[in-house]
Every structure is written in C-alpha cells, then in structure tokens.
Enzyme design. Sequence first.
Site, PDB file in Angstrom:
ATOM      1  N   MET A 119      14.234  16.172  24.125  1.00 39.95           N
ATOM      2  CA  MET A 119      15.601  16.551  24.440  1.00 39.95           C
ATOM      3  C   MET A 119      15.724  18.037  24.608  1.00 39.95           C
ATOM      4  O   MET A 119      16.358  18.709  23.791  1.00 39.95           O
ATOM      5  CB  MET A 119      16.494  16.110  23.283  1.00 39.95           C
ATOM      6  CG  MET A 119      16.447  14.624  23.170  1.00 39.95           C
ATOM      7  SD  MET A 119      17.120  14.061  21.664  1.00 39.95           S
ATOM      8  CE  MET A 119      17.499  12.373  22.117  1.00 39.95           C
ATOM      9  N   PRO A 120      15.144  18.514  25.660  1.00 41.88           N
ATOM     10  CA  PRO A 120      15.169  19.976  25.774  1.00 41.88           C
ATOM     11  C   PRO A 120      16.462  20.490  26.388  1.00 41.88           C
ATOM     12  O   PRO A 120      17.062  19.836  27.235  1.00 41.88           O
ATOM     13  CB  PRO A 120      14.007  20.285  26.723  1.00 41.88           C
ATOM     14  CG  PRO A 120      13.294  18.992  26.968  1.00 41.88           C
ATOM     15  CD  PRO A 120      14.272  17.901  26.651  1.00 41.88           C
ATOM     16  N   PHE A 121      16.835  21.659  25.921  1.00 41.44           N
ATOM     17  CA  PHE A 121      17.863  22.459  26.581  1.00 41.44           C
ATOM     18  C   PHE A 121      17.229  23.813  26.865  1.00 41.44           C
ATOM     19  O   PHE A 121      16.648  24.432  25.966  1.00 41.44           O
ATOM     20  CB  PHE A 121      19.092  22.630  25.689  1.00 41.44           C
ATOM     21  CG  PHE A 121      20.142  23.500  26.325  1.00 41.44           C
ATOM     22  CD1 PHE A 121      20.977  23.005  27.306  1.00 41.44           C
ATOM     23  CD2 PHE A 121      20.271  24.827  25.950  1.00 41.44           C
ATOM     24  CE1 PHE A 121      21.933  23.808  27.915  1.00 41.44           C
ATOM     25  CE2 PHE A 121      21.218  25.642  26.551  1.00 41.44           C
ATOM     26  CZ  PHE A 121      22.059  25.126  27.531  1.00 41.44           C
TER      27      PHE A 121
END
Lengths: 73, 73, 73, 73, 73, 73
Positions: free
Chosen positions: A1-3
């Site tokens: 779940m990268p930002f």
Amino acid sequence: MPFVNVVVTRDGITREQKAQVIREITETLQRVLDKRPDLTHIVIDEVDTDNWGYAGMTSTEYRKQRAAEQSSR
Amino acid sequence: MPFVNVVVTRDGITREQKAQVIREITETLQRVLDKRPDLTHIVIDEVDTDNWGYAGMTSTEYRKQRAAEQSSR
Amino acid sequence: MPFVNVVVTRDGITREQKAQVIREITETLQRVLDKRPDLTHIVIDEVDTDNWGYAGMTSTEYRKQRAAEQSSR
Amino acid sequence: MPFVNVVVTRDGITREQKAQVIREITETLQRVLDKRPDLTHIVIDEVDTDNWGYAGMTSTEYRKQRAAEQSSR
Amino acid sequence: MPFVNVVVTRDGITREQKAQVIREITETLQRVLDKRPDLTHIVIDEVDTDNWGYAGMTSTEYRKQRAAEQSSR
Amino acid sequence: MPFVNVVVTRDGITREQKAQVIREITETLQRVLDKRPDLTHIVIDEVDTDNWGYAGMTSTEYRKQRAAEQSSR
C-alpha cells in the site's frame, strides 16, 4: 500500500511527463517490492522556485548565481 | 498535539465541506484519543487530477477509462 | 482518492483506538466528500515527545511546565 | 541531509521573508546539527485559510471569531 | 531539486530492495524530468500495518479478511 | 499557524540539540513571519541512513564512498 509524494520545482512539466513518472514509479514498486498498482497512489507537488530553499537561499537565487558562474567561465 | 494532512483530488470541494471535514476529524481525535482541539491543526491539500497517480496512470486517465467502461456496459 | 496523514505524539495509543480513528475519518470523507473507502488510505505517525516541538520547546518540556503550573495552583 | 517542510497560512509572505526563513533555518541546522547547506532543502507551503483547520474550524472562521472578540472588549 | 517520500507498510524490505528503489526512482526523475541526481533526495518510511488504514480498517485487519476470503474459495 | 517538519538522518541527535532546533525555528518564524509560538508545531523525523536515498544510492553507501575518497587522497 504505497503512497509516494514527489516534490519538484515548478518548471513546466507536461502532462505526458507526469504520466510517465507515475507509470515508472508504480512499475518499480510493483517489480521490486511486490506492491499492487491498485493500492499505489502517487502525488506530484510542484513548488515555485521562490518557495524552495537550497544551500541557504531560494532556488530562484541559486539558479541566478549558477547561471552567472557558468556564463563567466 | 495532532497535525492532520488530508490530501484529496481537486474536485470543487466547497468551503462548507472543508469546514465539516475539519470539525468532524477534530471531534474524532478529541473523543477517541483525548486530543485538545486547541492543539489540533488540519491542512487540506487539493491536488489536480493530472498530478495524482493511481494504478500506474494519472487520475485524469483513470477516470476516463472508468467512465468509458461504465458507459459501454 | 484521499490520503490522510495523522501525526500525533506517542502516548500509548491502542490498536483499537487506531482502528476507530481510521474507521471514523474514512466514514467522514465518504459521507462529506463522497470519497470511496477503497481509495482512501490513512497513515498514523506516532512521534516521541522529544521530537515534537510546541511553543518553542519540546513537548516533553511543555508537559512538565504545564504539570508544574497545575500542581502549584 | 535535511529536508524541511514549512507549512504556513497564505498571508502574503514576501520573497524576502521566504529567503530569510530559508537562510536562518539552514544556518540553524548547520550550526546545531552540523548539517551541510548543500544537502539542505527547504520547501515552504502556503495554505489558504479555508484549507487550514484549527480548533475544529477553518482558520478563516477562527480569525473572524478572534477579531470579533477583540473588538468587543 | 526533487524530494521523494515513499511510504510503505513495514514488510521486511531488505537493504538491497531499498537501494534498488532509490536507484530506479532517481534514474526516472533524471531521464524524464532532467533532474540532477546530486539534488535528488528520497526518504522511505516503513509503517506498521496497525498504523496504515485502508478501506476503513487497519491493514492488519484488511489482510486478515483478504486471507480468509481467499482460503474459503 | 505554522507546522514544520524537519527530516534528518538518524545520527544520534541529543535531546538538547532537538530542543535548540525547535527553539530557533520557532523564533525565526515569530520574528520574520510574525507567527505565534503557541500556534507553531515542529516535528523532527529521524531516518535510518538505509532509508535515505541521495544521488541514486542509500546514504549508508554514499557515506562509505565519500569516506573512501577522502582517505585515499
């Protein structure tokens, strides 16, 4: 779940350049870290050169000095 | 001493909506985490859809694709 | 496509409190701004009180002063 | 290798004020933490008062209330 | 002068993976946006799954639900 | 209503150094931008050198190369 937050100076980046940066970073995170693209969000912030400080001065000033140095060589 | 950064796509959010988001998040942090409202700051950043990447493309492109899919059903 | 960053001092928040903050902020953004929960990411950062400055001093120091003031009343 | 993000309300800060903030913070980090200025970047974000929440309301509203309180004294 | 913040869940990323992500993003920004690597900083933040909210729940809970769904197929 | 985020590599900064950085930045924002200290929050993030990329490599690697260059002179 990268930002991912990409902060750059505002230098007239085109819509195509933004799309390519987004495509490549998403691909890197998928291939290297096994991150799902449908969970990957990337925000590009463009900052006026007066608002970006580097080496103790604004980028506006830094670029002026650098241009002066190069033209005086 | 909370600081909250809410980053959303720029979609014509009204002043009233912003005020309500601020009110509710402040209330949540006070009730759940016992945080003082007078120490709670919230910044809302609105990002152009060309600058928000999702699933390997810009949000502008993602929304187009999604609209096309839905109209072709 | 919201991304929310909640920055708080590290004060022994429980897993249940975190889950509740996440649930409520997601619900607020859905109801008020019509944002899809499956596109909403929230990151909670917990910061040591030595690393959080307020009113010109660390939070560690601020809390000490405040406790001293209250006990001397 | 410091990166500093200064987030303030948009209140007509001048180019000179920005340059001075950048100069002083860079100098502080060099003197106190021994950080190299040529590795120090500072980004100043200016936020509309409608987008900055404080004490459960927008800064726009907060300032109005405060001005009303002060004029009624 | 880019600054990039990559925020991911803490999943045991290795030093080699971090180095590769840094190398590739720096290369992308240089090639696509003409940004100098010696002015490009990248910070990777690893976040506990209890502190990352997605779809209204913590990532810890989201992953449990997903694993349960997949094993029940 | 400033919020300041100071991101540095984790290099054993002391509590006293943090307090001094907080004091000086708060003072700068008050004197130059007329910002109230009781509305000024500063968060210091310390980042492992493996998680900070510079010039296309981790800071860990960058420092090794730099040390090698200097000792070989």
